[in-house]
Design a protein around this motif. Structure first.
Motif, PDB file in Angstrom:
ATOM      1  N   SER A 333      -7.936   5.700   6.026  1.00 29.76           N
ATOM      2  CA  SER A 333      -7.615   7.176   5.280  1.00 29.76           C
ATOM      3  C   SER A 333      -6.810   6.869   4.119  1.00 29.76           C
ATOM      4  O   SER A 333      -6.944   7.776   3.039  1.00 29.76           O
ATOM      5  CB  SER A 333      -6.928   7.895   6.339  1.00 29.76           C
ATOM      6  N   LEU A 334      -5.943   5.883   3.778  1.00 29.79           N
ATOM      7  CA  LEU A 334      -5.159   5.648   2.859  1.00 29.79           C
ATOM      8  C   LEU A 334      -6.069   5.377   1.518  1.00 29.79           C
ATOM      9  O   LEU A 334      -5.928   5.970   0.503  1.00 29.79           O
ATOM     10  CB  LEU A 334      -4.072   4.734   3.059  1.00 29.79           C
ATOM     11  N   VAL A 335      -7.019   4.451   1.881  1.00 26.84           N
ATOM     12  CA  VAL A 335      -8.060   4.200   0.677  1.00 26.84           C
ATOM     13  C   VAL A 335      -8.718   5.538   0.368  1.00 26.84           C
ATOM     14  O   VAL A 335      -8.935   5.464  -0.770  1.00 26.84           O
ATOM     15  CB  VAL A 335      -9.013   3.112   1.153  1.00 26.84           C
ATOM     16  N   ASP A 336      -9.172   6.262   1.243  1.00 29.02           N
ATOM     17  CA  ASP A 336      -9.890   7.375   0.958  1.00 29.02           C
ATOM     18  C   ASP A 336      -9.172   8.388   0.162  1.00 29.02           C
ATOM     19  O   ASP A 336      -9.532   8.928  -0.929  1.00 29.02           O
ATOM     20  CB  ASP A 336     -10.563   7.872   2.074  1.00 29.02           C
ATOM     21  N   ASP A 337      -7.940   8.600   0.513  1.00 28.44           N
ATOM     22  CA  ASP A 337      -7.078   9.448  -0.308  1.00 28.44           C
ATOM     23  C   ASP A 337      -6.527   9.011  -1.805  1.00 28.44           C
ATOM     24  O   ASP A 337      -6.706   9.734  -2.674  1.00 28.44           O
ATOM     25  CB  ASP A 337      -5.646   9.586   0.509  1.00 28.44           C
ATOM     26  N   THR A 338      -6.557   7.517  -1.742  1.00 28.36           N
ATOM     27  CA  THR A 338      -6.379   6.981  -3.242  1.00 28.36           C
ATOM     28  C   THR A 338      -7.645   7.211  -3.906  1.00 28.36           C
ATOM     29  O   THR A 338      -7.607   7.455  -5.178  1.00 28.36           O
ATOM     30  CB  THR A 338      -6.077   5.705  -2.887  1.00 28.36           C
ATOM     31  N   LEU A 339      -8.746   6.897  -3.542  1.00 25.55           N
ATOM     32  CA  LEU A 339     -10.030   6.799  -4.208  1.00 25.55           C
ATOM     33  C   LEU A 339     -10.833   7.905  -4.208  1.00 25.55           C
ATOM     34  O   LEU A 339     -12.151   7.644  -4.240  1.00 25.55           O
ATOM     35  CB  LEU A 339     -10.877   5.618  -3.821  1.00 25.55           C
ATOM     36  N   ARG A 340     -10.127   9.030  -3.789  1.00 19.76           N
ATOM     37  CA  ARG A 340     -11.253  10.226  -3.774  1.00 19.76           C
ATOM     38  C   ARG A 340     -11.888  10.732  -4.883  1.00 19.76           C
ATOM     39  O   ARG A 340     -12.961  11.326  -4.692  1.00 19.76           O
ATOM     40  CB  ARG A 340     -10.284  11.491  -3.281  1.00 19.76           C
ATOM     41  N   GLU A 341     -11.701  10.041  -6.031  1.00 19.72           N
ATOM     42  CA  GLU A 341     -12.363  10.637  -7.237  1.00 19.72           C
ATOM     43  C   GLU A 341     -13.295   9.481  -7.705  1.00 19.72           C
ATOM     44  O   GLU A 341     -13.690   9.218  -8.662  1.00 19.72           O
ATOM     45  CB  GLU A 341     -11.566  10.892  -8.433  1.00 19.72           C
ATOM     46  N   HIS A 342     -13.510   8.226  -6.718  1.00 21.19           N
ATOM     47  CA  HIS A 342     -14.165   7.139  -7.046  1.00 21.19           C
ATOM     48  C   HIS A 342     -15.242   6.947  -5.949  1.00 21.19           C
ATOM     49  O   HIS A 342     -14.962   7.071  -4.829  1.00 21.19           O
ATOM     50  CB  HIS A 342     -13.250   5.900  -7.408  1.00 21.19           C
ATOM     51  N   ASP A 343     -16.265   6.174  -6.553  1.00 23.39           N
ATOM     52  CA  ASP A 343     -17.263   6.007  -5.333  1.00 23.39           C
ATOM     53  C   ASP A 343     -16.964   4.763  -4.664  1.00 23.39           C
ATOM     54  O   ASP A 343     -16.399   3.771  -5.276  1.00 23.39           O
ATOM     55  CB  ASP A 343     -18.490   5.316  -6.182  1.00 23.39           C
ATOM     56  N   HIS A 344     -16.827   4.784  -3.309  1.00 22.62           N
ATOM     57  CA  HIS A 344     -16.428   3.576  -2.364  1.00 22.62           C
ATOM     58  C   HIS A 344     -16.866   3.953  -1.080  1.00 22.62           C
ATOM     59  O   HIS A 344     -17.170   4.984  -0.677  1.00 22.62           O
ATOM     60  CB  HIS A 344     -14.998   3.514  -2.391  1.00 22.62           C
ATOM     61  N   LEU A 345     -16.937   2.899  -0.312  1.00 25.03           N
ATOM     62  CA  LEU A 345     -17.040   3.033   1.199  1.00 25.03           C
ATOM     63  C   LEU A 345     -15.815   2.479   1.899  1.00 25.03           C
ATOM     64  O   LEU A 345     -15.357   1.285   1.408  1.00 25.03           O
ATOM     65  CB  LEU A 345     -18.183   2.014   1.532  1.00 25.03           C
ATOM     66  N   THR A 346     -15.498   3.220   2.937  1.00 22.34           N
ATOM     67  CA  THR A 346     -14.481   2.617   3.821  1.00 22.34           C
ATOM     68  C   THR A 346     -15.111   2.446   5.189  1.00 22.34           C
ATOM     69  O   THR A 346     -15.672   3.650   5.662  1.00 22.34           O
ATOM     70  CB  THR A 346     -13.144   3.548   3.851  1.00 22.34           C
ATOM     71  N   VAL A 347     -14.926   1.479   6.098  1.00 21.13           N
ATOM     72  CA  VAL A 347     -15.516   1.558   7.232  1.00 21.13           C
ATOM     73  C   VAL A 347     -14.555   0.575   8.053  1.00 21.13           C
ATOM     74  O   VAL A 347     -13.984  -0.498   7.662  1.00 21.13           O
ATOM     75  CB  VAL A 347     -16.942   0.657   7.339  1.00 21.13           C
ATOM     76  N   ALA A 348     -14.198   1.047   9.428  1.00 25.13           N
ATOM     77  CA  ALA A 348     -13.169   0.302  10.484  1.00 25.13           C
ATOM     78  C   ALA A 348     -14.133  -0.378  11.168  1.00 25.13           C
ATOM     79  O   ALA A 348     -14.953  -0.292  11.785  1.00 25.13           O
ATOM     80  CB  ALA A 348     -12.300   1.346  11.297  1.00 25.13           C
ATOM     81  N   ALA A 349     -13.677  -1.962  11.117  1.00 25.34           N
ATOM     82  CA  ALA A 349     -14.248  -2.847  12.191  1.00 25.34           C
ATOM     83  C   ALA A 349     -13.884  -2.713  13.337  1.00 25.34           C
ATOM     84  O   ALA A 349     -14.369  -3.604  14.291  1.00 25.34           O
ATOM     85  CB  ALA A 349     -14.105  -4.234  11.571  1.00 25.34           C
ATOM     86  N   ASN A 350     -13.033  -1.729  13.693  1.00 25.55           N
ATOM     87  CA  ASN A 350     -12.784  -1.764  15.188  1.00 25.55           C
ATOM     88  C   ASN A 350     -12.184  -0.165  15.410  1.00 25.55           C
ATOM     89  O   ASN A 350     -11.447   0.372  14.513  1.00 25.55           O
ATOM     90  CB  ASN A 350     -11.597  -2.537  15.564  1.00 25.55           C
ATOM     91  N   ALA A 351     -12.227   0.274  16.464  1.00 28.71           N
ATOM     92  CA  ALA A 351     -11.771   1.728  16.840  1.00 28.71           C
ATOM     93  C   ALA A 351     -11.434   1.915  18.262  1.00 28.71           C
ATOM     94  O   ALA A 351     -12.319   1.263  19.118  1.00 28.71           O
ATOM     95  CB  ALA A 351     -12.903   2.762  16.359  1.00 28.71           C
ATOM     96  N   ALA A 352     -10.441   2.568  18.611  1.00 31.21           N
ATOM     97  CA  ALA A 352      -9.837   2.601  20.018  1.00 31.21           C
ATOM     98  C   ALA A 352     -11.012   3.167  20.859  1.00 31.21           C
ATOM     99  O   ALA A 352     -10.880   2.729  22.068  1.00 31.21           O
ATOM    100  CB  ALA A 352      -8.579   3.406  20.117  1.00 31.21           C
ATOM    101  N   ARG A 353     -11.774   4.085  20.411  1.00 27.74           N
ATOM    102  CA  ARG A 353     -12.528   4.780  21.314  1.00 27.74           C
ATOM    103  C   ARG A 353     -14.132   4.305  21.302  1.00 27.74           C
ATOM    104  O   ARG A 353     -14.988   5.022  21.477  1.00 27.74           O
ATOM    105  CB  ARG A 353     -12.493   6.424  20.990  1.00 27.74           C
TER     106      ARG A 353
END
Length: 999
Positions: A333-353
């Motif tokens: 979410s920090l990456v998305d907030d920083t790059l909100r005006e740029h093309d990018h992908l964020t994906v988590a390799a692990n999630a609690a649920r």
């Protein structure tokens, strides 16, 4: 081809739309292509999900992750380049799902403790390293790696700057439980860094510690000052949240605490050329190539702000388009907030649920859709469960290597048979949890002696009850071993195995007690397990008819009034000034029991000197509160031999002579000896040894090796304390050489020889230790004490029984006021997983958690109900303490919180000895090995219920809701942790997540 996902590619969006017009059954049977152009990926491609995918593709805009669908009309990663792995740091929530990932990789499941700040950090690094390996196995390779805060260490390891082995060795030398940091607070501010800097300008001691993203900044400083900053910004409509932990990392305030890290931490890490660029969040640039500059940047990283926003922007400028979060949490979410005006992908390799493997499949899908080429076939390979204990054990005797723990434990030929174990190596099993504080050793099992001991590594009463005399082996031991093997595979057999073992405990107690009486009246003590070195022969038995009448019987009052030094040998830490001594559990050390044996023998034989002791056995804790009186009995057992028995607590054969015989020469230092990692002061200050001043006789730690240790002692004045100090050296050796099973209790001593009068208090004595044997079950050592170059005491075959020392147990032993056996679930409720199934180990935890009134209530419980009663009290106390810590309470011992029945029949939490607690509503439930609790504001009447899942999870959830009695309750399915029977539970509760954890 896997049926768990669907991969579709086409040259154009229109062609992909046309492809999707095919029937679902045909699409699910199709094979993926690698054609350039738009790509679509679906997890669980049901007809409903395919219908939504058709709408998504028709619109022609990217779609990432919602409803487990990924679509990219113009993939970001042509050729698979431009991927960065980002490793998270400490977050309020840490609940990774990685056990199945570890099994898939065929590696041990990682330790995920968060009980102390140091262990939380180590767990975060371990998860990051595991996920890095998993991603690479999928053929996903990064063009750069970086981390946030603690995650930067993970990046340095995974990028090749440091080897994992060197980092693990550094952690082994580091006391993660006693990690000391400034008592300053962090606050997360929902504003840019420049506005945060303006807000703290002029506020004494407050600095910006993290520039996380465009709209998130973290500040750090004293609690009162942070509270003022937060209040001011909230008044200006800025969202603020104080974090639930303190450290001072990434600020100059940490500098005074870094001396050990600067001196022996970073210098021990060998710097290697990185095999992938490792970026630093301190400089927002790659680490320098120069090793010295790299080490210096490691230190700067701890003292300077985290510039994560700049790091992300610069990585994007360098061509990174996909950011893979190698761990759970909110880093993406920090990456998305920083790059909100740029093309990018964020994906988590692990999630609690999500399960770990399912989230890895999502990660692979997301990256494939953007143009990467992960190896999906690897996801379908069968997992291989590797227990974390399956590592080479230490040498069991000179030059003999033990087999891997968990497969076959080595047993010496002198290991006594018992009612529950065989003397063969094949049927030997690791020891269970520590033994009870008031139960004879035999009550736990003849094979699991329950001795507190003379000053060893496990905090608490170390005055050593040893194993009861060996009980003849019972037929059917191999069948019991077969049952335990079946229990590993089938839960039903696990339950039967637990029942059989508990029944065996009770039977063994009766048999051993009877055998002890017979052995006492017919024979001299049986020798303890022998070392491989040559020793004198054990004493021989005497016929029953030869037993004479006692020559001496004397009374001994055991109390802290008569023996005030025992207040420095208390089993349970309590807050200063605690007045109930029974809660502190003062216990007479084994060596003080020995001291009284020697004095009784001298009184029975005036003019003679005691030259030795053989076959010392300690049957039960000798507790000094409440006060009581026992009888010491002395009987002649042949020429120059006296049988001495101290009540029901201990017995030994005492040897007499006219003068002391010359002793052997002191040992030379081992060739591979190294400086100890722990100084004498740290042993006591950091509670590796629980002893108070009267027993703090180790004044200098001299040398350490895998088979030896040396220390300088200053003889204390307390009776028996000098030999207690010698026993403490065993504790240090275990801490430094076997840190995962460092808690140990002495159970017997085979042979002691005195070669001079006891050194006077204040004199200097050199103590040396030599290992005889060690395995998961016990450690046997020889000890030699010398003064002025002359041996004064020689000890052979001192046996310590070793117990599992996982991080939870270790932390609660040493720091009960800040540690818990339970943990907070991300849903806001607390859970305790019972790792103390035997009667003896339940007693052990009982003494850590319960006050006098609660212990009496426990005793009033029917025996079949005590197990779950205790589990419920433990999780409730931890939940109450956690709630109080959230509101600013300082250290809080479990015994300070009393759980009692209120006037309305419900449970209430009360403070003891002047502690004022706010009114709280409590709810608790237990099922098998799981205890759950909810603590809430008064009047909210929380509920919680737990039901085992034996079939359809929905049925279990409905049953839990019915048991909770409130239709608005939330339900969750949870599993058992490693090491317990593989069960699932439905939990229904009305808890609310902790706001700090949500942040």
């Amino acid at each position: 081809m896997s049926t768990e996902h669907l991969l579709l590619a086409a040259p154009t969006p229109a062609a992909l739309v046309e492809l999707l017009d095919r029937p679902g059954v045909e699409l699910r049977a199709s094979r993926p292509t690698s054609a350039p152009g738009p790509r679509l990926g679906l997890l669980d491609p049901t007809d409903e999900r395919l219908a939504l995918a058709r709408k998504v593709v028709a619109k022609g805009r990217e779609w990432r992750a919602r409803k487990d669908i990924w679509f990219s009309p113009a993939p970001l990663l042509p050729g698979g380049a431009g991927i960065a792995f980002l490793y998270p740091g400490l977050e309020a929530e840490f609940d990774p799902s990685v056990d199945d990932v570890a099994d898939w990789l065929g590696v041990p499941r990682p330790d995920l403790s968060t009980d102390t700040l140091g262990r939380h950090g180590a767990s975060v690094v371990a998860v990051g390293r595991l996920l890095d390996a998993a991603l690479r196995r999928l053929g996903i390779t990064p063009a750069a790696v970086a981390g946030h805060s603690v995650g930067e260490w993970t990046a340095m390891i995974c990028g090749g700057l440091f080897s994992g082995a060197d980092f693990d060795a550094m952690l082994t030398r580091t006391d993660l439980d006693a990690l000391r940091v400034p008592g300053v607070e962090f606050a997360v501010l929902g504003c840019p860094a420049d506005r945060a800097a303006e807000a703290v300008d002029g506020v004494a001691g407050v600095v910006v510690s993290h520039e996380n993203s465009t709209n998130q900044t973290v500040v750090c400083g004293p609690a009162e000052a942070i509270a003022g900053v937060v209040e001011d910004l909230r008044a200006r409509s800025v969202i603020c949240q104080v974090m639930p932990f303190r450290s001072g990392f990434h600020t100059p305030m940490l500098a005074p605490y870094l001396a050990p890290f600067r001196e022996s931490g970073v210098p021990s890490l060998r710097v290697h050329p990185a095999h992938v660029p490792v970026w630093s969040a301190t400089t927002a640039r790659p680490f320098p190539a120069d090793p010295g500059a790299t080490r210096e940047l490691c230190v700067r990283h701890l003292l300077e702000p985290v510039r994560f926003r700049d790091l992300v922007l610069d990585l994007h400028a360098e061509g990174i388009r996909a950011f893979v979060q190698a761990g759970p949490g909110q880093l993406g979410s920090l990456v998305d907030d920083t790059l909100r005006e740029h093309d990018h992908l964020t994906v988590a390799a692990n999630a609690a649920r999500s399960t770990g493997m399912r989230q890895l499949r999502r990660t692979a899908l997301a990256l494939w859709v953007e143009g990467a080429a992960p190896d999906f076939a690897a996801l379908d390979q069968a997992p291989t469960r590797i227990e974390s204990a399956q590592r080479p054990a230490a040498q069991t005797s000179a030059g003999t290597a033990a087999t891997s723990a968990g497969t076959a434990a080595l047993a010496t030929s002198a290991t006594p048979a018992s009612a529950t174990t065989s003397t063969t190596a094949a049927s030997a099993t690791p020891a269970a949890a520590p033994a009870s504080t008031g139960t004879p050793a035999s009550a736990a099992s003849a094979a699991l002696p329950t001795a507190p001991g003379a000053g060893f590594a496990a905090p608490g009463g170390r005055s050593a009850p040893a194993a009861a005399p060996p009980v003849p082996a019972v037929a059917g031991v191999s069948a019991l071993a077969d049952l335990r093997a079946l229990a590993d595979r089938y839960p039903a057999f696990a339950e039967l195995d637990a029942l059989v073992r508990e029944t065996a405990d009770s039977i063994t107690a009766v048999l051993a007690a009877a055998h002890s009486t017979a052995a006492y009246s017919t024979a001299a003590p049986t020798a303890a397990p022998r070392s491989t070195a040559p020793h004198a022969a054990a004493p021989t038995a005497h016929p029953a008819a030869a037993v004479p009448e006692p020559v001496l019987e004397t009374s001994l009052t055991v109390s802290t009034r008569d023996m005030p030094y025992l207040l420095d040998h208390c089993f349970a830490h309590q807050r200063p000034g605690w007045t109930d001594e029974t809660d502190r559990r003062p216990v007479m050390p084994a060596t003080t029991v020995l001291w009284h044996m020697v004095r009784a023998a001298e009184a029975a034989a005036p003019g003679r000197v005691v030259t030795g002791v053989e076959g010392l056995r300690l049957h039960q804790w000798l507790v000094a509160a409440p006060a009581h009186t026992l009888t010491i009995t002395v009987r002649p057992m042949g020429t120059d031999r006296l049988q001495v028995r101290v009540g029901q607590y201990a017995d030994a054969l005492v040897l007499l002579g006219d003068e002391y015989a010359p002793g052997p020469l002191p040992w030379e230092p081992a060739a591979d000896e190294r400086p100890p990692a722990l100084t004498a002061a740290r042993l006591y200050d950091e509670r590796w040894l629980f002893h108070g001043p009267a027993y703090q006789g180790i004044t200098r730690t001299v040398g350490m090796s895998e088979t030896s240790a040396r220390a300088e002692l200053t003889a204390p004045a307390a009776p028996g304390a000098l030999l207690d100090n010698a026993g403490q050296l065993i504790g240090q050796w275990l801490v430094e050489c076997h840190p995962r099973r460092w808690i140990a209790f002495p159970v017997s001593v085979r042979r002691i020889r005195f070669h001079a009068p006891e050194p006077v208090a204040g004199s200097t004595v050199d103590c040396a230790l030599r290992l005889v044997s060690v395995d998961d079950r016990e450690a046997t050592v020889d000890l030699r004490l010398s003064a002025g170059g002359r041996t004064v005491v020689d000890i052979e075959g001192w046996v310590d029984h070793r117990f599992d020392s996982d991080p939870d147990i270790s932390a609660v032993h040493r720091f009960p006021e800040t540690s818990t056996l339970s943990r907070r679930h991300d849903g806001g409720w607390w859970r305790a997983d019972e790792r103390w199934a035997s009667l003896a180990s339940r007693e052990f935890y009982l003494r850590k958690y319960l006050g006098a009134a609660e212990r009496a209530e426990y005793e009033r419980c029917p025996p079949r109900e005590r197990r779950e009663w205790l589990l419920g009290r433990i999780v409730l106390k931890d939940a109450v303490r956690g709630r109080l810590w959230d509101t600013g309470f300082g250290p809080l011992f479990p015994a300070e919180v009393e759980i009692a029945t209120g006037a309305d029949g419900g449970l209430v939490a009360r403070g003891r000895q002047g502690l004022e607690l706010p009114a709280l509503d409590l709810a608790v439930a237990t099922c098998r090995e799981l205890g759950v609790a909810v603590v809430a504001d008064p009047g909210t009447r929380p509920v919680v219920a737990v039901v085992e899942v034996t079939g359809d999870p929905a049925t279990a959830e409905a049953a839990a809701l019915a048991r909770a009695g409130r239709g608005t309750a939330t339900t969750e399915i949870v599993g058992s942790p490693p090491g317990l029977p593989d069960r699932r539970y439905a939990v229904a509760h009305t808890a609310r997540p902790n706001p700090r954890e949500q942040q």
